[in-house]
Scaffold this motif. Structure first.
Motif, short mmCIF file in Angstrom:
data_model
loop_
_atom_site.label_atom_id
_atom_site.label_comp_id
_atom_site.label_asym_id
_atom_site.label_seq_id
_atom_site.Cartn_x
_atom_site.Cartn_y
_atom_site.Cartn_z
N SER D 108 0.84 -1.20 0.00
CA SER D 108 0.00 0.00 0.00
C SER D 108 0.88 1.25 0.00
CB SER D 108 -0.95 0.00 1.20
OG SER D 108 -0.24 0.02 2.41
N ALA D 109 1.97 1.22 0.72
CA ALA D 109 2.86 2.40 0.75
C ALA D 109 3.54 2.60 -0.59
CB ALA D 109 3.89 2.23 1.86
N VAL D 110 3.97 1.49 -1.20
CA VAL D 110 4.62 1.59 -2.51
C VAL D 110 3.64 2.14 -3.55
CG1 VAL D 110 5.67 0.25 -4.37
CG2 VAL D 110 6.28 -0.23 -1.99
N LEU D 111 2.43 1.61 -3.54
CA LEU D 111 1.43 2.07 -4.50
C LEU D 111 1.06 3.53 -4.25
CD1 LEU D 111 -0.79 -1.11 -4.61
CD2 LEU D 111 0.41 -0.12 -6.55
N ALA D 112 0.91 3.90 -2.99
CA ALA D 112 0.54 5.28 -2.68
C ALA D 112 1.59 6.24 -3.23
CB ALA D 112 0.39 5.47 -1.16
N MET D 113 2.85 5.88 -3.08
CA MET D 113 3.94 6.73 -3.59
C MET D 113 3.85 6.84 -5.12
SD MET D 113 6.81 8.20 -2.37
CE MET D 113 7.65 7.25 -1.09
N VAL D 114 3.67 5.71 -5.78
CA VAL D 114 3.60 5.73 -7.25
C VAL D 114 2.38 6.54 -7.72
CG1 VAL D 114 3.23 4.29 -9.29
CG2 VAL D 114 4.85 3.56 -7.52
N PHE D 115 1.24 6.30 -7.10
CA PHE D 115 0.03 7.00 -7.51
C PHE D 115 0.15 8.50 -7.25
CE2 PHE D 115 -2.67 2.94 -6.64
CZ PHE D 115 -2.19 2.37 -7.81
N ALA D 116 0.73 8.86 -6.11
CA ALA D 116 0.88 10.28 -5.78
C ALA D 116 1.73 10.98 -6.83
CB ALA D 116 1.49 10.45 -4.40
N LYS D 117 2.78 10.30 -7.26
CA LYS D 117 3.66 10.89 -8.26
C LYS D 117 2.92 11.06 -9.59
CE LYS D 117 8.41 10.37 -9.85
NZ LYS D 117 9.61 9.53 -9.77
N LYS D 118 2.12 10.07 -9.95
CA LYS D 118 1.36 10.15 -11.20
C LYS D 118 0.30 11.25 -11.14
CE LYS D 118 1.74 5.24 -12.48
NZ LYS D 118 2.45 5.28 -13.77
N ALA D 119 -0.37 11.37 -10.00
CA ALA D 119 -1.48 12.33 -9.88
C ALA D 119 -0.99 13.77 -9.84
CB ALA D 119 -2.30 12.02 -8.63
N ALA D 120 0.24 13.96 -9.35
CA ALA D 120 0.69 15.31 -9.00
C ALA D 120 0.61 16.30 -10.15
CB ALA D 120 2.11 15.24 -8.45
N ALA D 121 0.77 15.82 -11.37
CA ALA D 121 0.78 16.73 -12.52
C ALA D 121 -0.58 17.32 -12.82
CB ALA D 121 1.30 15.99 -13.76
N TYR D 122 -1.63 16.76 -12.24
CA TYR D 122 -2.99 17.11 -12.66
C TYR D 122 -3.78 17.97 -11.67
CZ TYR D 122 -1.81 13.72 -16.18
OH TYR D 122 -1.17 13.08 -17.21
N PHE D 123 -3.13 18.42 -10.60
CA PHE D 123 -3.88 19.18 -9.59
C PHE D 123 -3.18 20.49 -9.22
CE2 PHE D 123 -5.40 14.90 -9.21
CZ PHE D 123 -6.76 15.07 -8.98
N GLU D 124 -3.99 21.50 -8.92
CA GLU D 124 -3.43 22.78 -8.48
C GLU D 124 -2.72 22.67 -7.14
OE1 GLU D 124 -5.73 26.39 -8.45
OE2 GLU D 124 -7.05 25.61 -10.01
N SER D 125 -3.34 21.89 -6.23
CA SER D 125 -2.83 21.82 -4.86
C SER D 125 -2.52 20.38 -4.48
CB SER D 125 -3.88 22.33 -3.86
OG SER D 125 -4.28 23.65 -4.14
N ALA D 126 -1.51 20.20 -3.63
CA ALA D 126 -1.19 18.88 -3.08
C ALA D 126 -0.51 19.07 -1.74
CB ALA D 126 -0.29 18.11 -4.03
#
Lengths: 246, 246, 246, 246
Positions: D108-126
């Motif tokens: 879950s931690a590995v996936l969360a890291m990968v998903f967070a990196k992928k999502a980051a380009a698409y949001f104003e705030s994080a």
């Protein structure tokens, strides 16, 4: 305070013994289990006892503890009106003794229940989601059932009608159980222990009350509260919330 | 009930007017704003008034409403001990009138505050996380600050010491603000409105109380509760929680 | 970029027009609605069009836009294999034009779906909880249904068997809907808009992916991404995730 | 598959041994710890080894395992570019052997890291919120620090500027740590283990990715994935995500 643990070999008893030994001011003087007699002698000077055994032995244990002049904090479930009456009768003969019987000693769970009941009168919508490990055989959990019943009762007392719900088609039963008008959802997930989330909604706002129980050591702070209060309250007290300023 | 809205052109006043008009049993009889005099005439028979204006006009408005014999539900902020005293004096001369002044009319926020204060005595750890839209200029929010202070006070009254925290290195300040010993974290995120999460921890368990305010219409249910109760409670009532059975 | 909005008077079209006007580099040159012809003339030099209309008009609109040499970002639902084929045929005759059709333009919802599908192969347990406003007539939501189907497919492809679940008694249906072996729960709560939480569990760990849609303005960032990419991708693209580096 | 555990007496090694013994198809043939030599003989026919020891012994252990012709799944931390180079050199001489070294085996931690990196380009705030037990000495957690750095990098690569934040006054530091422009908040709460929540916001929407680690048994599913894949991938693989189809 000198403390006895009854059911000392069980899983809860083991956790309780560890809690007593780790707490300053508490002294574990007796560890009894099935087969041990509960007497003034075997209790070894205990002032209070923690009882976590089984539904078929707890009544006899508690009566014996009262006879021995020891305050009791009882976590075994399965109490009925009838068995509680036996305890009350015995306590009338021993008016200085206090007995606390509670269905749940996890402070977060007790508070969540109390808060949910208080909040219920003030919201149009309320639903309960409980989440447990996948080894649980019943759904929904007893706690979720009770939470829903308390919400329903509080809504009736406040004169609230049915919750808004325009659902017309739900072919697979996604809306879950309906307990006295309150929807209850049960999730089973590897890795979880015991969790409950109560959500309340009004136009433009939501209130969420969530309790997570990760481990059975979560019962000890409530038992400790019981130990500290039970001697000051002769007679029978039912429910840990009765000892709390809520 | 005949209702007046004072500050009717403002954002809150507009939402309140819409709420009054959508509620069975309420009749909007007067909509006043800056420049309008508050008199028996202009109030047009109103029995109660909703006042959402500005800190520099609210005191005069409330005094005029009391003079006109109208109960008041006041949402404007900025009240001080001194300005509240002016209202109390005026109410002594008008003993049948009720005035409710509250810093927050969102029921979920009011309940979250009350529950957090009640829970605080029973947990080793407590922290506050508030999340708001990124246009907010101050951190932490006033509500989070007050929540932390209430938690701190409840802990002191319960004789609790410092929370456990082994942090030795925190070079960037990740542990957030410390308000009377309670850590408070402020998140700013596009898309959010106003949210607060209070987390409490004991060995093996967690309690979470969360309130989400999505829209200013969330204030109307609390104002409506105020309208229904304020006439039954002559004198000054401060805080919506005083009208709730908690 | 010069942009046209088709369906400009609708709720989505209004939000899209506001988004275009607020975005630097975009110029709203045409606002068309039912009754307006879609021609090179009425499109007024637009390079790309946003189409949010109704299932019974969207196919004709898109074909007309392709004929007019305008790239399309289409948010209207109701597309079938047959209607998509009509678009593909038309695009073969206009090989420089790009059309994006997507069932959802909320980036968080699109990402949640993609991530849930990727994660599903790695966990013993997975369940879906969707939460919506109480005016919704169907349960579960189409998005939750699709999410569950994707999870089920990913599990099958990974060779995972049934999820662990010891439930023996569930008299009220608290375990919710079962979609291809995946439990789906639907909550309806006043104050909410559209929300979905996917929970995954393994021994000792949980992964949660949650998406909250508070407002229809949440669709604009995805539409904007579509506008920027659609011209670079001649032909038909189905699904916003196809434009994202995931 | 015949498996050796290196560091078998440690807390992680104990959990790994239990995991191996509970898994069908795995056979625990060697349990070695400090003081035991790692040789073909002591490895007793093992095809793969799980290594959870200490930073000062892991390099020598891994080199010895490669020499003995055994694939390695390594969970010990403290690897540097230099020590990884030693492993690569040794692997060049043993081209059939696979070594997996990963900073985190919780899926879950590995996936969360990968998903967070992928999502980051698409949001104003994080922003990142990490929550841990109160015995943790450093804040923020290394995982939260890495997550924030990945988000910052993804934003730079996508050409995103600073996040919106109108904060003018924050006298107590409630806005937390700022890591390359990403705010990181650290909560310490009795009862928790290791948790991380990454929140992303756009107008009208939020995406939340949360990982909860309740227990060190959460590392076993990732180690098991490593055991099954490491033999198919000769050479050095760094990071569990490299074995996953993401």
């Amino acid at each position: 305070m000198k403390v006895a643990v009854i059911g000392a070999q069980g899983r809860m008893g083991t956790a309780m013994s560890a809690g007593v030994q780790a707490t300053e001011g508490l002294d574990l003087v007796a560890s009894l289990d099935a087969g041990d007699e509960i007497t003034v002698g075997s209790l070894n000077g205990a002032e209070a006892a923690i009882e976590f055994t089984r539904p078929d032995s707890t009544v006899a244990n508690v009566l014996a503890l009262i006879d021995a002049g020891v305050h009791c904090v009882v976590g075994t479930t399965g109490w009925t009106g009838e068995s509680l009456d036996l305890v009350k009768e015995k306590l009338e003969q021993n008016p200085s003794i206090g007995v606390l019987i509670a269905p749940n000693y996890a402070l977060s769970a007790v508070l969540a229940m109390v808060f949910a009941k208080k909040a219920a009168a003030y919201f149009e919508s309320a639903e309960v989601i409980e989440l447990h490990h996948p080894g649980k055989v019943d759904a929904p959990s007893g706690t979720a059932l009770t939470t829903a019943q308390h919400i329903a009762q509080a809504r009736r007392e406040a004169g609230l009608g049915e919750m808004p719900d325009a659902t017309e088609t739900d072919p697979h039963g996604a809306r879950g159980a309906v307990i006295e008008g309150v929807h209850v959802h049960a999730v089973r997930l590897r890795g979880l222990t015991a969790h409950e989330e109560v959500v309340f909604g009004n136009p433009g706002e939501q209130l969420t009350i969530r309790t997570d129980s990760f481990d059975r050591e979560s019962f000890f702070p409530g038992v400790l509260l019981g130990l500290r209060e039970v001697g000051k309250r002769p007679g029978l007290t039912y429910g840990l919330d009765q000892l709390m300023e809520l």
